[in-house]
Design a protein around this motif. Structure first.
Motif, PDB file in Angstrom:
ATOM      1  N   THR A   1       0.960  -1.215  -0.103  1.00  0.00           N
ATOM      2  CA  THR A   1       0.145  -0.087  -0.197  1.00  0.00           C
ATOM      3  C   THR A   1       0.792   1.221   0.144  1.00  0.00           C
ATOM      4  O   THR A   1       0.378   2.364  -0.641  1.00  0.00           O
ATOM      5  CB  THR A   1      -0.958   0.153   1.399  1.00  0.00           C
ATOM      6  OG1 THR A   1      -0.960  -1.186   1.735  1.00  0.00           O
ATOM      7  CG2 THR A   1      -2.043   0.612   0.943  1.00  0.00           C
TER       8      THR A   1
ATOM      9  N   ARG B   1      -6.985   7.430   3.672  1.00  0.00           N
ATOM     10  CA  ARG B   1      -7.202   6.179   4.324  1.00  0.00           C
ATOM     11  C   ARG B   1      -8.151   6.805   5.574  1.00  0.00           C
ATOM     12  O   ARG B   1      -9.185   6.309   5.875  1.00  0.00           O
ATOM     13  CB  ARG B   1      -6.131   5.396   4.918  1.00  0.00           C
ATOM     14  CG  ARG B   1      -6.465   4.351   5.710  1.00  0.00           C
ATOM     15  CD  ARG B   1      -7.330   3.012   4.962  1.00  0.00           C
ATOM     16  NE  ARG B   1      -7.709   2.215   5.681  1.00  0.00           N
ATOM     17  CZ  ARG B   1      -7.059   0.900   6.206  1.00  0.00           C
ATOM     18  NH1 ARG B   1      -5.903   0.762   5.723  1.00  0.00           N
ATOM     19  NH2 ARG B   1      -7.736   0.095   6.767  1.00  0.00           N
TER      20      ARG B   1
ATOM     21  N   LEU C   1     -17.170  10.712  -1.451  1.00  0.00           N
ATOM     22  CA  LEU C   1     -15.548   9.797  -1.238  1.00  0.00           C
ATOM     23  C   LEU C   1     -15.042   9.385  -2.491  1.00  0.00           C
ATOM     24  O   LEU C   1     -13.736   9.421  -2.197  1.00  0.00           O
ATOM     25  CB  LEU C   1     -16.338   8.703  -0.270  1.00  0.00           C
ATOM     26  CG  LEU C   1     -16.700   8.978   1.319  1.00  0.00           C
ATOM     27  CD1 LEU C   1     -17.315   8.104   1.873  1.00  0.00           C
ATOM     28  CD2 LEU C   1     -15.412   9.624   1.951  1.00  0.00           C
ATOM     29  N   SER C   2     -15.810   8.869  -3.359  1.00  0.00           N
ATOM     30  CA  SER C   2     -15.102   8.695  -4.646  1.00  0.00           C
ATOM     31  C   SER C   2     -14.211   9.468  -5.353  1.00  0.00           C
ATOM     32  O   SER C   2     -13.253   9.578  -5.927  1.00  0.00           O
ATOM     33  CB  SER C   2     -16.204   8.018  -5.485  1.00  0.00           C
ATOM     34  OG  SER C   2     -16.854   6.970  -4.849  1.00  0.00           O
TER      35      SER C   2
ATOM     36  N   ALA D   1     -11.346   9.891  -3.645  1.00  0.00           N
ATOM     37  CA  ALA D   1     -10.335   8.715  -4.085  1.00  0.00           C
ATOM     38  C   ALA D   1      -9.665   8.800  -5.572  1.00  0.00           C
ATOM     39  O   ALA D   1      -8.465   8.739  -5.511  1.00  0.00           O
ATOM     40  CB  ALA D   1     -11.123   7.459  -4.103  1.00  0.00           C
TER      41      ALA D   1
ATOM     42  N   THR E   1      -7.097  11.567  -4.959  1.00  0.00           N
ATOM     43  CA  THR E   1      -6.021  10.767  -4.231  1.00  0.00           C
ATOM     44  C   THR E   1      -5.040  10.167  -5.357  1.00  0.00           C
ATOM     45  O   THR E   1      -3.845  10.251  -5.170  1.00  0.00           O
ATOM     46  CB  THR E   1      -6.454   9.659  -3.350  1.00  0.00           C
ATOM     47  OG1 THR E   1      -7.407  10.392  -2.419  1.00  0.00           O
ATOM     48  CG2 THR E   1      -5.270   9.104  -2.609  1.00  0.00           C
ATOM     49  N   LEU E   2      -5.571   9.296  -6.180  1.00  0.00           N
ATOM     50  CA  LEU E   2      -4.834   8.642  -7.293  1.00  0.00           C
ATOM     51  C   LEU E   2      -4.319   9.677  -7.952  1.00  0.00           C
ATOM     52  O   LEU E   2      -3.151   9.315  -8.513  1.00  0.00           O
ATOM     53  CB  LEU E   2      -5.960   7.938  -8.060  1.00  0.00           C
ATOM     54  CG  LEU E   2      -6.538   6.688  -7.285  1.00  0.00           C
ATOM     55  CD1 LEU E   2      -7.386   5.688  -8.612  1.00  0.00           C
ATOM     56  CD2 LEU E   2      -5.610   5.729  -6.958  1.00  0.00           C
TER      57      LEU E   2
ATOM     58  N   LYS F   1      -1.473  10.971  -6.057  1.00  0.00           N
ATOM     59  CA  LYS F   1      -0.478   9.714  -6.201  1.00  0.00           C
ATOM     60  C   LYS F   1       0.431   9.873  -7.369  1.00  0.00           C
ATOM     61  O   LYS F   1       1.817   9.734  -7.168  1.00  0.00           O
ATOM     62  CB  LYS F   1      -1.124   8.629  -5.777  1.00  0.00           C
ATOM     63  CG  LYS F   1      -0.269   7.473  -5.490  1.00  0.00           C
ATOM     64  CD  LYS F   1      -1.231   6.166  -5.081  1.00  0.00           C
ATOM     65  CE  LYS F   1      -0.317   5.240  -4.665  1.00  0.00           C
ATOM     66  NZ  LYS F   1      -0.057   4.177  -5.805  1.00  0.00           N
ATOM     67  N   LYS F   2      -0.074   9.594  -8.252  1.00  0.00           N
ATOM     68  CA  LYS F   2       0.582   9.808  -9.903  1.00  0.00           C
ATOM     69  C   LYS F   2       1.648  10.793  -9.835  1.00  0.00           C
ATOM     70  O   LYS F   2       2.612  10.718 -10.113  1.00  0.00           O
ATOM     71  CB  LYS F   2      -0.339   9.913 -10.802  1.00  0.00           C
ATOM     72  CG  LYS F   2      -0.818   8.468 -11.331  1.00  0.00           C
ATOM     73  CD  LYS F   2       0.103   7.578 -12.165  1.00  0.00           C
ATOM     74  CE  LYS F   2       0.195   6.058 -11.808  1.00  0.00           C
ATOM     75  NZ  LYS F   2       1.227   5.532 -12.217  1.00  0.00           N
TER      76      LYS F   2
ATOM     77  N   GLU G   1       4.599  10.539  -7.249  1.00  0.00           N
ATOM     78  CA  GLU G   1       5.463   9.311  -7.668  1.00  0.00           C
ATOM     79  C   GLU G   1       6.361   9.985  -9.000  1.00  0.00           C
ATOM     80  O   GLU G   1       7.475   9.907  -8.688  1.00  0.00           O
ATOM     81  CB  GLU G   1       4.762   8.340  -8.438  1.00  0.00           C
ATOM     82  CG  GLU G   1       4.189   7.182  -7.258  1.00  0.00           C
ATOM     83  CD  GLU G   1       3.230   6.438  -7.801  1.00  0.00           C
ATOM     84  OE1 GLU G   1       2.777   5.456  -6.969  1.00  0.00           O
ATOM     85  OE2 GLU G   1       2.746   6.434  -9.104  1.00  0.00           O
TER      86      GLU G   1
END
Lengths: 334, 289, 278
Positions: free
Chosen positions: B3, B221, B266-267, B270, B273-274, B277-278, B281
């Protein structure tokens, strides 16, 4: 500003990295710590810088006890093997870092900091790269920036860990001459670590040769090269042949350097020569290297002769030649 | 665990080498299969959330969001994340500093212990706080004597959320700081930096993207945790209902469009978040140069 | 040459950072967790045994364990396929597909739960095509498997992807130059390199599935003896104020979790070593 290292010992677990090492470096001297990897040379340098703590012994800087001083208090300039440039700062910001950190009372004015950075970048001939980031520089450029950064705080001594280790051969040669000139201008005590004997012998005023955590010999390049203290030093400073003569004591070993072998056209063992067969000839380069096989012992020998001598002898593979040693070194077996 | 590990797949060499160029039929067949699987397992559920949310039209959707209970659930979720994420950030930085920059005995044990919350079922994560602070728990009597409520109240939700999100930041920073080594910190010290100067001028800038990455995962989370919070919350509408709990209540009341409307919030989080995150990274990869 | 707890270092701040780490870890994680074991020994062993071996609880172990196992295996197959395609092939929308893999990490489990349920009920987008075939997903053990696969898939993809990306093309070229066919290269060269990562991915997915709650309870239907997972039983014991019962089951689950954690750590170390060697 002198450096005095006395009776330093350092263990990593049970491994003795430094065993009772002492040496003194005077102001204005450039000293090389030379040795194979694992000989303790980098540990010694880091201990002088205060980056590592010795188990026993003392360090004096300028004849003041600095054994318990932190790296910060010692005011040494340290150039890291992989440069350790701050990746999020530009070249100019890297160089200014040490000055900008200072408490207001001792910090130069911003204009003065900029001026000093400019001068240092001039000195390392990279004034046009001030706004670049470390990852945009070549290895040799990074090396010089690391040096400028260390010099910016006007260190009392300069310590360099394998300063040219990660560079290619040509840049290496240029940079080490440049370092020598820079050192002469600065006139502080400098120490650099290297495993390259050619580099140490060419650049340093004195060379400390290290093996298994000890300094086995210290002296000027000529001294250590001409009068090696033991077989290790002799072997480490250049190519060697094991060369057993006829009257050989059991307790000693004899060596000779390849260019100290005399090659003659002969097929009889006269004039103290031993006979050998030519196995391979490398004729490119300033000297010609011969690979020989001794007929009496079966040992391989390497000889180096001038091109003129090579043409004179008109050698080819399979020939039998006479080999005499001009300068045999005999050491006690260790 | 995976995770929290930074996954930065190398730029693939596919197509660059002849050996890796599979026949077109294989290539297309496998690609279609894989995308089909991703579609069925991942895209369809996401799409379903939004379709159901708007099943009764936009006005109904907005009404469901504007409902007081929904608004108080949003507030509570933000409060919980706002407390537990900073706590775990401070911990994560301290733990990573000790673990990544120093050698000491029992380090592996410590790293394993930090991972524990990832391995524990969310339900058990909630239960442990009930056992300690609940009416029959260790401190139950003392707490009720002093009229302090922890379980079935906001403090319990915060505790459970902190437990569940505990490893995220530390897990992110430990490998990052290990890979960066200590050279730059040592260089700063030889240049005269104090401990805090070294930390704020060198260490923190070097880990900033990784830290942010950990914060993003941790926050996602914290906002989305269901099992652990469900056990400690007591499901008091308008008081101890976080967003995911509110989704459950509405769903169980057969108010599907309401449940999916809240779920769509919430979606969206999400999906954000993704995206972050990308981006992070990519940034950490840049920073690693 | 003293053998000390910590190797000397000139970097500052070890003791404050270390002490805070241990203190916070103890307060938030270790002490609360120990409550489960300490609480469970306060009731009699006989009673505990009775609770954790009652038919309803045993049925839940079977479901949780079995469904997690199946879901883990499905995740391995599908996850490997997805990782392979993402690493080896170029196609439009690849970056998007790659980002979507993480959705189950980011999507709250309750949202996943109701979304999956909606899809697989008899009238759902997928359920309506499966119903005529006699396949019921929602409110059956199969539904539990579907939810756990959703949760487990990213673990496998993210474990395998970096290993596959780092695999040395020269190994494959060497095998091909020695006369291996494409299938032999895959079976004899690629698969052995990826196998430890697949195993790690499986273990991660399985461990997560064992404890999963939010995404499962909606689609499972929670019929006693049939579709009740173990975490759900803990919740229902709590709702009946049976703290001892809940704690006993939790102790069993925690033990299983710790064993999995140890196994995963061992596997990850092995994967790393394998990568270093490869």
């Amino acid at each position: 500003m002198s450096i005095e290292v006395s009776h330093i010992r350092k263990f990593y677990g049970t491994f003795a990295a430094l065993q009772d090492v002492s040496l003194r470096i005077e102001k204005g001297e450039l000293v090389a710590l030379l040795g194979p990897s694992g000989s303790g040379k980098t540990s010694l340098l880091r201990i002088i810088a205060g980056l590592e703590v010795p188990d026993s012994g003392s360090i004096h800087l300028n004849d003041e006890d600095a054994t318990n001083a932190t790296a910060r208090e010692r005011q040494v300039g340290f150039v890291f093997q992989h440069y350790a440039l701050f990746r999020h700062l530009t070249v100019a910001e890297n160089v200014a870092f040490g000055l900008r950190l200072r408490p207001r009372a001792t910090r130069p004015a911003e204009a003065e900091i900029r001026e000093r950075v400019r001068k240092l970048l001039d000195l390392i001939q990279l004034d046009w790269l001030g706004d670049r980031y470390p990852h945009q520089l070549s290895g040799g450029q990074r090396q010089r920036v690391a040096l400028a950064r260390a010099l910016a705080v006007e260190p009392r001594v300069l310590l360099l860990d394998e300063p040219f280790g990660a560079l290619d051969a040509k840049v290496r040669k240029e940079l080490r001459r440049w370092l020598r000139r820079l050192h002469d201008d600065l006139h502080i005590a400098s120490v650099f670590v290297t495993h390259d004997q050619e580099e140490a012998l060419e650049v340093a005023d004195r060379v400390a040769i290290m093996d298994h955590g000890k300094i086995v010999q210290m002296g000027t390049p000529a001294e250590v090269y001409d009068n090696p203290a033991n077989a290790f030093v002799y072997q480490f400073l250049g190519d060697v042949n094991l060369f057993h003569g006829r009257a050989e004591a059991e307790s000693s070993v004899s060596y000779v350097r390849p260019y100290e072998l005399e090659i003659t056209r002969q097929t009889e063992t006269v004039n103290g020569a031993v006979l050998a067969k030519v196995r391979h000839i490398a004729a490119a380069g300033p000297a010609v290297r011969l690979e020989l096989l001794r007929e009496d012992t079966g040992h391989a020998l390497e000889a180096e002769i001038s091109r003129d001598r090579y043409r004179e002898l008109r050698l080819s593979i399979g020939d039998t030649v006479g080999v005499t040693a001009r300068n045999v070194r005999v050491f006690a077996k260790q | 665990m995976a995770t929290a590990a930074i996954e930065v797949p190398r730029k693939s060499e596919a197509g660059a080498r002849a050996i890796r160029r599979d026949p077109p039929l294989v290539r297309w067949g496998l690609t279609v299969l894989a995308l089909g699987a991703l579609g069925a397992f991942i895209v369809l559920p996401l799409a379903a959330v939004f379709v159901q949310a708007f099943a009764k039209g936009v006005p109904a959707y907005l009404a469901a969001i504007r409902e007081p209970d929904t608004l108080s659930a949003i507030k509570l979720s933000l409060l919980v994340a706002g407390v537990s994420v900073p706590l775990n950030v401070v911990f994560g930085v301290a733990a990573a500093w000790a673990i990544a920059k120093f050698q000491f005995k029992g380090k592996n044990v410590l790293v394993t212990l930090i991972d524990i919350p990832f391995a524990v079922s969310p339900v058990v994560s909630g239960l442990i706080f009930v056992l300690i602070f609940g009416a029959q728990g260790w401190f139950g009597e003392w707490l009720s004597d002093h009229d302090i409520r922890i379980v079935f109240a906001v403090p319990g939700i915060i505790l459970a959320t902190t437990f569940v999100t505990f490893p995220f930041v530390a897990r992110e920073l430990i490998p990052l700081m290990q890979s960066q080594g200590s050279d730059e910190e040592e260089a700063a010290l030889t240049l005269g930096a104090s401990g805090w100067q070294m930390f704020f001028k060198i260490t923190l800038p070097n880990i900033r993207w990784g830290l942010l990455y950990g914060v993003v995962l941790c926050t996602a989370r914290a906002l989305g945790e269901f099992g652990a919070v469900s056990v400690v919350s007591g499901h008091i509408r308008g008081q101890t209902n976080t967003l995911p709990l509110h989704v459950e209540i509405l769903y169980n009341e057969y108010n599907y469009s309401g449940a999916f409307a809240v779920a769509s919030l919430l979606s969206v989080i999400a999906v954000i978040t993704l995206t972050l995150k990308k981006f992070l990274e990519w940034k950490t990869k840049e920073g690693a140069k | 040459m003293s053998i000390s707890f910590k190797k000397p270092s000139i970097l500052p701040g070890f003791w404050p950072a270390f002490s805070y780490t241990v203190l916070y870890l103890s307060l938030i994680v270790l002490i609360p967790l120990s409550a489960v074991f300490l609480k469970s020994v306060t009731s009699s062993w006989a009673h505990l045994w009775e609770v954790v071996t009652s038919p309803e609880v045993v049925a839940s172990y079977k479901l949780s364990f079995g469904a997690s196992l199946v879901a883990g295996l499905v995740s391995v197959v599908v996850g490997f396929l997805v990782a392979w395609v993402l690493v080896r092939y170029q196609f439009p929308g690849k970056a998007l597909a790659d980002a979507l893999v993480d959705l189950p990490f980011a999507l709250p489990t309750a949202v996943a739960g109701i979304a999956l349920t909606t899809l697989y009920t008899e009238h759902g987008w997928l359920g309506r095509y499966l119903a005529p075939l006699g396949i019921k997903v929602a409110f059956t053990p199969l539904g539990v498997v579907v939810a756990l696969t959703f949760i487990g898939l990213p673990f496998v993809v993210r474990s395998v992807q970096p290993v596959l990306a780092d695999a040395d093309a020269e190994l494959e070229e060497a095998a091909a130059s020695l006369g291996a066919s494409r299938w032999q290269v895959f079976r004899l060269v690629i698969f052995p390199v990826v196998r430890p990562a697949l195993l790690t991915g499986f273990a991660l997915a399985f461990a997560r599935a064992l404890g999963e709650y939010g995404s499962v309870i909606f689609i499972a239907g929670n019929m006693p003896m049939k579709t009740e997972i173990t975490p759900l039983l803990i919740v229902s014991k709590l709702e009946q104020y049976d703290y001892a019962g809940a704690t006993a089951i939790a102790a069993v689950m925690l033990t299983a979790s710790f064993l999995m954690l140890l196994a995963i750590n061992a596997l990850e170390r092995r994967t790393r070593r394998f990568m270093v060697m490869g």
